[in-house]
Scaffold this active site. Sequence first.
Site, PDB file in Angstrom:
ATOM      1  N   SER A   1     -19.870 -18.630 -24.339  1.00 52.61           N
ATOM      2  CA  SER A   1     -21.318 -18.429 -24.192  1.00 52.61           C
ATOM      3  C   SER A   1     -22.228 -19.429 -24.888  1.00 52.61           C
ATOM      4  O   SER A   1     -23.429 -19.414 -24.638  1.00 52.61           O
ATOM      5  CB  SER A   1     -21.694 -17.025 -24.651  1.00 52.61           C
TER       6      SER A   1
ATOM      7  N   LYS B   1     -31.003 -16.480 -30.330  1.00 54.94           N
ATOM      8  CA  LYS B   1     -30.559 -15.556 -29.274  1.00 54.94           C
ATOM      9  C   LYS B   1     -30.824 -14.116 -29.709  1.00 54.94           C
ATOM     10  O   LYS B   1     -30.579 -13.770 -30.876  1.00 54.94           O
ATOM     11  CB  LYS B   1     -29.062 -15.788 -29.030  1.00 54.94           C
TER      12      LYS B   1
ATOM     13  N   SER C   1     -23.516 -16.697 -21.953  1.00 48.66           N
ATOM     14  CA  SER C   1     -24.593 -15.724 -22.016  1.00 48.66           C
ATOM     15  C   SER C   1     -25.791 -16.207 -22.841  1.00 48.66           C
ATOM     16  O   SER C   1     -26.850 -15.612 -22.772  1.00 48.66           O
ATOM     17  CB  SER C   1     -24.070 -14.416 -22.624  1.00 48.66           C
TER      18      SER C   1
END
Length: 517
Positions: A178, A79, A154
């Site tokens: 997330s 990420k 997210s």
Amino acid sequence: MSLTDLTATALLAKLASGDVTSAAITEAFLRRIELHDGQVGAFLRVDRESALAQAEAIDRKRRGGDPVGRLGGLPVAVKDVLCTRGEPTTCASRMLESFRPPYDATVISRLKAADAVLVGKTNMDEFAMGGSTENSAFRPTRNPWDLTRIPGGSSGGAAACVAASMSPLSVGSDTGGSIREPAALCGITGLKPTYGRVSRYGLVAFASSLDQIGPLAWTAEDAALLLEVLAGYDPADSTSVNLPVPRYTETLGQPLENLRIGLVREHFDQGLDGEVEAAVREAIRVFESLGAAVRWISLPHSKYAVATYYIIAPCEASSNLARYDGVHFGYRTDQRAMVAELEAQRKCLEQAGDEAGLDALDNALVRLYRKTRSEGFGPEVKRRIMLGTYALSAGYYDAYYLKALKVRRLVRDDFDRAFGEVDLIAGPVTPTPAFPLGAKIDDPLAMYLFDLYTVSTNLAGIAGISVPCGFSRGGLPIGLHLQSPPFEEERLLRAAHRFQQATDWHRRRPRLAADVA
Ligand code: GLN
């Protein structure tokens, strides 16, 4: 079966036996990315050349008989909230578009030391604020099971890239859900470790008392493998805990005797979609058939969890994001244009003899901050900064922030009490399967309520995992949420693994258009 359909564990066995090289595996995943990522949008950046060079170096090591790290040449996607030295680390924000950190996050160093092949950085909600990956400043990510829907957030890119077989493993972060939410909506396994289990050094901070880093993968077995590499004490992060890290992959198969599972009464209430409820209840029956004792429990303060989280997280965010001022690093507004505009305004006011206007005129530094921040941050990030600044301001601090801290304590106490009676707490991860892109973008409250079942894990600092447990009639994945007391990731992984031995939800793969063609 092609290489990209295999789990990380299966690929690792092939690597170890010399059946296949890391270069061949890496090339296969890179080809998938080229084929599908135009549609899915999971990656913000793909490092083709450097990934192949890393793979070849690991292959050479193996051929030469040198010891190879735990991840022995497996591709891993990361990420874009984790600092990678000399490489862009954007947090999906214009603010950090040109930021190249001078150092690696501890988890990145650990991945490199374990001989992972870093294939690229994945898309996310800007600064990890969101639950749909629509808040990325660059592009939304789409759900590989249905490209008209969100992948969750997210860590949407990290989940979608595994679900679309573009990487066997990925690393995400979870502040209020997330990792678990996108894992659930994309039909994969995602684990949020206990606060303190994984070093956050080099994780761009959102809400520091809640943030954790964790693995996403097809199976609990693969998540265990990756967590072994990520977890552990780090002197560079004083919140990381100095406890030994169990060999999760070795204890995975041990039986879970007399397992007691609690179902949260308050989580099987209004707001929970019928198909999600049915899949979760069926998963609980699977545990019962495996010998677990299931009982209802109550977490009486869970109804305040979303409200509490959406005070505490924005308060911390407003403080953490104060560092983006256009001076130290990151985006800076066009200074020349700004000074020219300021001078023009000053002249105008002088000519008009407007003393009050002249007094109110910003000085150049304040204007630099203001313009930089209003241009660099997207609307959701600004909303959080304003909410947090308001809740922390004199006169409101006691009513909001301090109150939220007290409720947070009660939420934690509820869990402590519950874990006196049960070993794991089970329930849904999300109230519904993936919703269409755009469906909640103008309704922040609806978006926040989607986090109903996941935020308490972070408020309490405990661990949670999302495990695939079914599909809606429309073919959308559904996740089962298991939560454990602090530092019991081992228990979570063993339960998830046991469940995956009895079910095959984690074996289903989405069919992307280019596969069908
Ligand atoms: N959806 C939650 C939020 O918007 C959680 C985000 C996260 O875990 N990073 O804050």
